[in-house]
Design a protein around this motif. Structure first.
Motif, PDB file in Angstrom:
ATOM      1  N   ASN A 235     -28.686  -5.215 -65.057  1.00 22.56           N
ATOM      2  CA  ASN A 235     -28.474  -5.089 -63.616  1.00 22.56           C
ATOM      3  C   ASN A 235     -29.027  -6.341 -62.957  1.00 22.56           C
ATOM      4  N   GLY A 236     -28.131  -7.233 -62.526  1.00 25.03           N
ATOM      5  CA  GLY A 236     -28.618  -8.479 -61.937  1.00 25.03           C
ATOM      6  C   GLY A 236     -27.516  -9.496 -61.793  1.00 25.03           C
ATOM      7  N   THR A 237     -27.889 -10.752 -61.836  1.00 23.04           N
ATOM      8  CA  THR A 237     -26.946 -11.838 -61.595  1.00 23.04           C
ATOM      9  C   THR A 237     -26.092 -12.129 -62.834  1.00 23.04           C
ATOM     10  N   SER A 238     -25.046 -12.903 -62.617  1.00 22.64           N
ATOM     11  CA  SER A 238     -24.205 -13.320 -63.745  1.00 22.64           C
ATOM     12  C   SER A 238     -24.998 -14.205 -64.703  1.00 22.64           C
ATOM     13  N   ASP A 239     -25.965 -14.968 -64.186  1.00 21.09           N
ATOM     14  CA  ASP A 239     -26.826 -15.777 -65.058  1.00 21.09           C
ATOM     15  C   ASP A 239     -27.659 -14.887 -65.969  1.00 21.09           C
ATOM     16  N   LEU A 240     -28.122 -13.770 -65.447  1.00 27.01           N
ATOM     17  CA  LEU A 240     -28.888 -12.827 -66.267  1.00 27.01           C
ATOM     18  C   LEU A 240     -28.020 -12.269 -67.387  1.00 27.01           C
ATOM     19  N   ILE A 241     -26.760 -12.012 -67.102  1.00 28.28           N
ATOM     20  CA  ILE A 241     -25.841 -11.524 -68.134  1.00 28.28           C
ATOM     21  C   ILE A 241     -25.696 -12.560 -69.246  1.00 28.28           C
ATOM     22  N   GLN A 242     -25.514 -13.834 -68.869  1.00 26.04           N
ATOM     23  CA  GLN A 242     -25.370 -14.886 -69.873  1.00 26.04           C
ATOM     24  C   GLN A 242     -26.644 -15.036 -70.692  1.00 26.04           C
ATOM     25  N   ASN A 243     -27.785 -14.969 -70.032  1.00 31.21           N
ATOM     26  CA  ASN A 243     -29.055 -15.081 -70.753  1.00 31.21           C
ATOM     27  C   ASN A 243     -29.282 -13.886 -71.668  1.00 31.21           C
ATOM     28  N   THR A 244     -28.772 -12.718 -71.271  1.00 32.93           N
ATOM     29  CA  THR A 244     -28.881 -11.541 -72.136  1.00 32.93           C
ATOM     30  C   THR A 244     -28.045 -11.733 -73.391  1.00 32.93           C
ATOM     31  N   TRP A 252     -33.198 -11.111 -80.200  1.00 28.71           N
ATOM     32  CA  TRP A 252     -33.328  -9.711 -80.596  1.00 28.71           C
ATOM     33  C   TRP A 252     -32.760  -9.438 -81.984  1.00 28.71           C
ATOM     34  N   LEU A 253     -31.519  -9.784 -82.208  1.00 29.46           N
ATOM     35  CA  LEU A 253     -30.881  -9.437 -83.484  1.00 29.46           C
ATOM     36  C   LEU A 253     -31.585 -10.060 -84.683  1.00 29.46           C
ATOM     37  N   PRO A 254     -31.910 -11.381 -84.660  1.00 33.83           N
ATOM     38  CA  PRO A 254     -32.597 -11.956 -85.819  1.00 33.83           C
ATOM     39  C   PRO A 254     -33.956 -11.336 -86.102  1.00 33.83           C
ATOM     40  N   ASN A 255     -34.592 -10.772 -85.070  1.00 39.08           N
ATOM     41  CA  ASN A 255     -35.921 -10.195 -85.253  1.00 39.08           C
ATOM     42  C   ASN A 255     -35.916  -8.673 -85.341  1.00 39.08           C
TER      43      ASN A 255
END
Length: 290
Positions: A235-244, A252-255
């Motif tokens: 829930n946030g900006t489009s930049d937050l989506i890209q950073n997610t 997250w996945l590698p760890n």
């Protein structure tokens, strides 16, 4: 064997073959990832592409050979897979800001690319690793009808392309040409048809009761497989989506204790409650298995 060790096997293969022709399929096979997924993980973790790494390592090793002065510039160029001295010189200047001939003559420091040790990345786990911890859920099959677009991992083009696809989909009212819609206010974005060169399809569409075989040009039906998914709520900006998206594959996945399963990634945007680009309501789903 964890993600970092697996990718390091591919790095060792690259390092042993810097003066040979390198193929992304053969490189990725050393990590037991598909070529597409290997490139996505590599870029998400390091911030640069596999191709950029290979190019920088070759030029760095070439720079070291230049100082030894045992081979002429053309021999060094050919040995590192450059077709001509001119092509090698252009690449060298782009990387280091100086010609090979001038670098050989002068005493100066350049920023070389050293061999990567992916275990170092593992030891620098992002302190925010669990700030966006996903929910692990089971899903039934989902039937989607949507419009197909094309993008690529190269230079992270897909980060700029995908928002444009959603906008185009809405402005041209493509959603009105989807038969049997279930939830018109929920837009699906599906990443699929992954190619070894980094290209993939991105489908913007909606869930349907059943597939209609008679679709307009550019539209297709796709089934999201049943199974286990990691669900990230944004829930946030489009930049937050890209950073997610970067966070999912770079941190997250590698760890995590999960393996990414074959199949599409997808996301669902609550269209009515979202305002692009500052207030987006989105859920991102990644297929996983232990």
């Amino acid at each position: 064997m964890d993600y970092f060790n697996r990718i390091q096997h591919a790095i060792e293969f690259i390092e042993s073959n810097l003066q040979e022709e390198l193929n992304i399929i053969e490189i990725s096979s050393k990590s037991y990832f598909s070529a597409f997924h290997f490139q996505r993980l590599f870029h998400a973790i390091t911030g640069f592409s596999v191709q950029e790494y290979i190019r920088s390592r070759r030029l760095s090793e070439a720079a070291r050979l230049l100082k030894k002065k045992k081979k002429n510039i053309l021999e060094i160029a050919i040995s590192f897979q450059y077709g001509s001295q001119e092509a090698f010189t252009r690449a060298f200047v782009n990387r280091f800001g100086i010609t090979p001939a001038k670098y050989r003559k002068e005493e100066m420091n350049i920023r070389e690319q050293n061999k990567i040790n992916f275990l170092d990345y593992k030891n620098k786990i992002n302190e925010n690793l669990y700030l966006n911890k996903p929910e692990i859920i089971m899903l039934e099959k989902i039937h989607i009808t949507g419009y197909e677009y094309y993008t690529t991992l190269i230079n992270e083009d897909y980060f700029g392309d995908i928002p444009k696809y959603y906008i185009e989909f809405g402005e041209k009212e493509r959603y009105l040409r989807i038969p049997n819609r279930i939830s018109p206010n929920m837009a699906y974005g599906i990443s699929t048809d992954f190619n070894n060169n980094g290209q993939f399809s991105f489908i913007v569409g909606e869930e349907v009761h059943k597939f209609n075989r008679d679709l307009e040009k550019g539209f297709l039906n796709i089934e999201i497989p049943e199974g286990k998914y990691a669900l990230f709520t944004v829930n946030g900006t489009s930049d937050l989506i890209q950073n997610t998206r970067r966070y999912i594959y770079g941190t997250w996945l590698p760890n995590s204790n999960y393996e990414r399963k074959e199949g599409p990634d997808f996301e669902i945007t609550d269209v009515l409650r979202s305002t692009y680009p500052n207030d987006m309501k989105m859920k991102i789903y990644i297929p996983i298995e232990i």
